[in-house]
Structure formats: C-alpha cells, structure tokens
Design a protein around this motif. Structure first.
Motif, mmCIF file in Angstrom:
data_model
loop_
_atom_site.group_PDB
_atom_site.id
_atom_site.type_symbol
_atom_site.label_atom_id
_atom_site.label_comp_id
_atom_site.label_asym_id
_atom_site.label_seq_id
_atom_site.Cartn_x
_atom_site.Cartn_y
_atom_site.Cartn_z
ATOM 1 N N HIS A 10 29.703 54.927 -2.799
ATOM 2 C CA HIS A 10 28.366 54.816 -2.216
ATOM 3 C C HIS A 10 28.283 53.435 -1.572
ATOM 4 O O HIS A 10 28.118 52.428 -2.251
ATOM 5 C CB HIS A 10 27.339 54.975 -3.341
ATOM 6 N N LEU A 11 28.433 53.378 -0.247
ATOM 7 C CA LEU A 11 28.546 52.101 0.450
ATOM 8 C C LEU A 11 27.367 51.169 0.220
ATOM 9 O O LEU A 11 27.549 49.962 0.076
ATOM 10 C CB LEU A 11 28.744 52.332 1.947
ATOM 11 N N SER A 12 26.157 51.715 0.175
ATOM 12 C CA SER A 12 24.990 50.845 0.008
ATOM 13 C C SER A 12 24.942 50.214 -1.381
ATOM 14 O O SER A 12 24.384 49.132 -1.551
ATOM 15 C CB SER A 12 23.687 51.603 0.291
ATOM 16 N N VAL A 60 28.501 47.615 -1.429
ATOM 17 C CA VAL A 60 28.349 46.379 -0.654
ATOM 18 C C VAL A 60 26.892 46.311 -0.170
ATOM 19 O O VAL A 60 26.589 46.546 0.995
ATOM 20 C CB VAL A 60 29.328 46.317 0.533
ATOM 21 N N PRO A 61 25.981 46.022 -1.094
ATOM 22 C CA PRO A 61 24.565 46.044 -0.743
ATOM 23 C C PRO A 61 24.189 45.049 0.353
ATOM 24 O O PRO A 61 23.271 45.310 1.128
ATOM 25 C CB PRO A 61 23.849 45.741 -2.055
ATOM 26 N N SER A 62 24.887 43.946 0.451
ATOM 27 C CA SER A 62 24.535 42.963 1.483
ATOM 28 C C SER A 62 24.715 43.539 2.886
ATOM 29 O O SER A 62 23.894 43.293 3.776
ATOM 30 C CB SER A 62 25.365 41.691 1.317
ATOM 31 N N ALA A 63 25.755 44.314 3.099
ATOM 32 C CA ALA A 63 25.968 44.936 4.410
ATOM 33 C C ALA A 63 24.897 45.988 4.682
ATOM 34 O O ALA A 63 24.358 46.067 5.793
ATOM 35 C CB ALA A 63 27.359 45.550 4.488
ATOM 36 N N TYR A 64 24.580 46.776 3.663
ATOM 37 C CA TYR A 64 23.553 47.805 3.832
ATOM 38 C C TYR A 64 22.189 47.172 4.112
ATOM 39 O O TYR A 64 21.432 47.667 4.948
ATOM 40 C CB TYR A 64 23.480 48.707 2.594
ATOM 41 N N ALA A 118 24.774 54.893 12.827
ATOM 42 C CA ALA A 118 25.365 54.080 11.753
ATOM 43 C C ALA A 118 24.933 54.619 10.381
ATOM 44 O O ALA A 118 25.765 54.795 9.485
ATOM 45 C CB ALA A 118 24.955 52.617 11.903
ATOM 46 N N PHE A 119 23.642 54.899 10.228
ATOM 47 C CA PHE A 119 23.155 55.445 8.952
ATOM 48 C C PHE A 119 23.788 56.797 8.650
ATOM 49 O O PHE A 119 24.128 57.090 7.496
ATOM 50 C CB PHE A 119 21.633 55.567 8.947
ATOM 51 N N ASN A 120 23.939 57.648 9.671
ATOM 52 C CA ASN A 120 24.589 58.947 9.456
ATOM 53 C C ASN A 120 25.987 58.761 8.884
ATOM 54 O O ASN A 120 26.389 59.448 7.944
ATOM 55 C CB ASN A 120 24.698 59.738 10.758
ATOM 56 N N ARG A 121 26.715 57.802 9.431
ATOM 57 C CA ARG A 121 28.078 57.596 8.970
ATOM 58 C C ARG A 121 28.123 57.061 7.542
ATOM 59 O O ARG A 121 28.991 57.448 6.747
ATOM 60 C CB ARG A 121 28.823 56.694 9.955
ATOM 61 N N VAL A 122 27.195 56.209 7.190
ATOM 62 C CA VAL A 122 27.122 55.700 5.817
ATOM 63 C C VAL A 122 26.823 56.853 4.855
ATOM 64 O O VAL A 122 27.480 57.006 3.823
ATOM 65 C CB VAL A 122 26.055 54.585 5.701
ATOM 66 N N ALA A 123 25.832 57.668 5.198
ATOM 67 C CA ALA A 123 25.433 58.766 4.308
ATOM 68 C C ALA A 123 26.501 59.849 4.200
ATOM 69 O O ALA A 123 26.771 60.363 3.102
ATOM 70 C CB ALA A 123 24.114 59.366 4.787
ATOM 71 N N ILE A 124 27.122 60.191 5.324
ATOM 72 C CA ILE A 124 28.161 61.224 5.294
ATOM 73 C C ILE A 124 29.388 60.733 4.528
ATOM 74 O O ILE A 124 29.958 61.459 3.714
ATOM 75 C CB ILE A 124 28.532 61.662 6.727
ATOM 76 N N THR A 125 29.793 59.493 4.771
ATOM 77 C CA THR A 125 30.953 58.925 4.086
ATOM 78 C C THR A 125 30.762 58.944 2.573
ATOM 79 O O THR A 125 31.690 59.275 1.831
ATOM 80 C CB THR A 125 31.209 57.485 4.573
ATOM 81 N N GLY A 126 29.557 58.616 2.117
ATOM 82 C CA GLY A 126 29.276 58.582 0.689
ATOM 83 C C GLY A 126 28.779 59.892 0.123
ATOM 84 O O GLY A 126 28.475 59.977 -1.068
#
Length: 155
Positions: free
Chosen positions: A8-10, A13-17, A138-146
């Motif tokens: 879960h990327l957010s 690495v919460p600082s990037a999110y 960008a958000f789509n890619r974060v959500a799909i990846t995780g």
C-alpha cells in the motif's frame, strides 16, 4: 495463485503520498479559480478512472458526483459520452482532454481537436482540466498498484 495484500504505497511511503495529495489539492484550487464547475472536475476524474479501470477511484468520484446532485443517467452514460447528447459542449471538451491525457499512448490531441476544445474552454480551464487529468491518473496508478479495497459498500 497467492492471494496476499499488495504493498500500500500511501502507507509505505506516506511522505510521497502526502505530496501527491497536496498537489491534488492545489490542482483543485486552480480548477476552481479557472471557473471549472465541480461537476465537470468530478466527471473528468470519474472518466479517467473508468478508462484506467480503477475501481477505488470510480467509487470515490461517483459518490462525489452523487453528493453534487448528478443524475444516475449522466453517471451511467459517461463511458458513452461521445454518443450521448446529455453532456454540454464544455463538458465534452473536458472529456476530450482527459481522454487524450489518460490514453496518451494512443496519441495527443490532433491540432483540429485542440482548436475545437479551445472553442469551449478558456486557456485557464484547459490547463486546469489537464492538471486534474494528470493528478487523477497518478492516483489511479497508486490505487491500482496497491489494489485498494472496493468491497461492497453499506451506503
């Protein structure tokens, strides 16, 4: 097949999110200052999410559109917006922009499409919608990846 939770990327690495979220907030301000209606901004985000197959973001932006009073017909017709007559010219221009950015591998707006879009959107509106498109992709890619959860909702 191993069924395990994805990174879960957010959370990892919460600082990037947080910076991505701040960027999105700034883009929202730019859109508001440019006069982009909230419903148009949300339609753009919903459509990008549909094109990308991001169930999590589809849910988020559908709920936001419902809260804004959007009709069920306009929500379900969005994937066929080109064939429907229920979106106004400014919305159609915005949807053209988000499709060109989301599906960039298929090519950018042709010169004719670009001129047509600018018949209905100001330079500031165009820029705001383009930035909205970049942010939601960008958000789509974060959500799909995780593989963000999209279990049935109780609402």
């Amino acid at each position: 097949m191993i069924d395990e939770e994805r990174i879960h990327l957010s959370r990892t690495v919460p600082s990037a999110y947080e910076k991505l979220a701040a960027f999105s907030t700034e883009v929202g301000k730019v859109a508001k200052e440019a006069g982009v209606p909230a419903t148009t901004a949300e339609l753009v985000q919903l459509h990008a999410s549909q094109l990308n197959g991001c169930a999590y973001c589809i849910r988020v932006h559908t709920k936001k559109l419902i809260a804004l009073g959007e009709s069920a017909e306009r929500l379900v017709m969005l994937p066929a917006w080109r064939e429907s007559g229920i979106y106004d010219e400014r919305e159609r221009a915005a949807l053209t922009v988000v499709e060109s950015i989301t599906l960039i591998r298929d090519g950018v707006l042709s010169d004719r499409e670009y001129r047509d879009v600018l018949d209905f959107l100001s330079v500031d509106e165009y820029a705001a919608i383009a930035w909205i498109s970049v942010a939601i992709n960008a958000f789509n890619r974060v959500a799909i990846t995780g593989r963000y959860a999209t279990e049935p909702d109780d609402d």
